[in-house]
Scaffold this active site. Structure first.
Site, PDB file in Angstrom:
ATOM      1  CG  HIS A 150      -2.066  -0.851   1.054  1.00  0.00           C
ATOM      2  ND1 HIS A 150      -3.582  -0.471   1.147  1.00  0.00           N
ATOM      3  CD2 HIS A 150      -1.699  -2.288   1.168  1.00  0.00           C
ATOM      4  CE1 HIS A 150      -4.268  -1.951   0.720  1.00  0.00           C
ATOM      5  NE2 HIS A 150      -2.891  -2.958   0.929  1.00  0.00           N
ATOM      6  CG  ASP A 155      -2.888   2.189  -2.409  1.00  0.00           C
ATOM      7  OD1 ASP A 155      -2.316   1.799  -3.086  1.00  0.00           O
ATOM      8  OD2 ASP A 155      -3.669   1.946  -0.855  1.00  0.00           O
TER       9      ASP A 155
END
Length: 232
Positions: A150, A155
């Site tokens: 992540h 993202d």
């Protein structure tokens, strides 16, 4: 309409237990299309990062030890976001951390009504299905090739593509290539799709099939012009 797609990475999962922001990534979109303007920074959280969090985003204490504190860039964040609606996946999580950091500085928190939760949108559109960001990217054929762990800016970029799809799809011609966009360590961040579909779509009918169809229409259909055919 101007909107901000936002993602965060944190030291843990609960701001009420003293967890802090360590990364914020924002992308400006106009009428659902990225404008190229971004806000992206890592922050020194002034506390240790939990091991479970590190396993998710890969950001260690050493990586943010020399980064600015959120207080140093709070006004820059506020100026970038402005009064635009904020798009986030599982928005209550990101909103909780953003508002906690703002309130620590005596600043006004963001209004919950400004936030659009793509997780709620996805659950409404795909009830009973997996609706994580990864699952939605796979469902919409948005490449995850660059996503090892992540990261807030990456993202947010993926989420911009998902939000476009949830709002009506690629008919708007979104280009998900991140031209000239780099992370703080200088690494280029790229998210690729297959581009806009050609119009009209190319025909895959074999010439012999096309001739047979034409012959059938001319022989049996009264309204031959419906298919664009006229008897010779």
């Amino acid at each position: 309409m101007r909107q901000i797609v936002l993602d965060t990475e944190t030291t843990g999962i609960d701001p009420k237990k003293g967890h802090r922001l360590i990364e914020v990534g924002c992308i400006e979109i106009e009428d659902l299309l990225p404008t190229g303007k971004t806000f992206h920074h890592y922050f020194n959280p002034e506390r240790l990062i939990e091991p479970d969090a590190i396993r998710v985003h890969g950001i260690t204490d050493e990586m943010v030890a020399d980064k600015p504190k959120f207080a140093d860039l709070a006004q820059a964040f506020i100026d970038f976001v402005g009064d635009a609606p904020i798009i986030a996946h599982n928005a209550s999580f990101d909103r909780g951390f953003i508002n906690m950091e703002l309130e620590r500085l005596g600043l006004d928190p963001t209004d919950p009504d400004r936030w659009v939760d793509t997780l709620e949108l996805a659950r409404y559109k795909f009830p009973g299905m997996a609706n994580s960001l990864d699952a939605l990217c796979k469902r919409y054929n948005i490449s995850l090739a660059e996503r090892d762990k992540h990261g807030a800016l990456l993202d947010a970029r993926l989420l911009a593509g998902v939000y476009l799809e949830l709002s009506g799809g690629k008919e708007r011609g979104l280009d998900l290539k991140m031209h000239g966009m780099v992370s703080e360590d200088g690494t280029e961040i790229r998210v690729m799709n297959h581009g806009q579909r050609p119009r009209p779509l190319p025909s895959h009918i074999h010439p012999e099939e096309a001739e047979a169809h034409k012959a059938f229409c001319l022989k049996y259909l009264k309204d031959q012009n419906m298919w664009g055919y006229t008897a010779s």
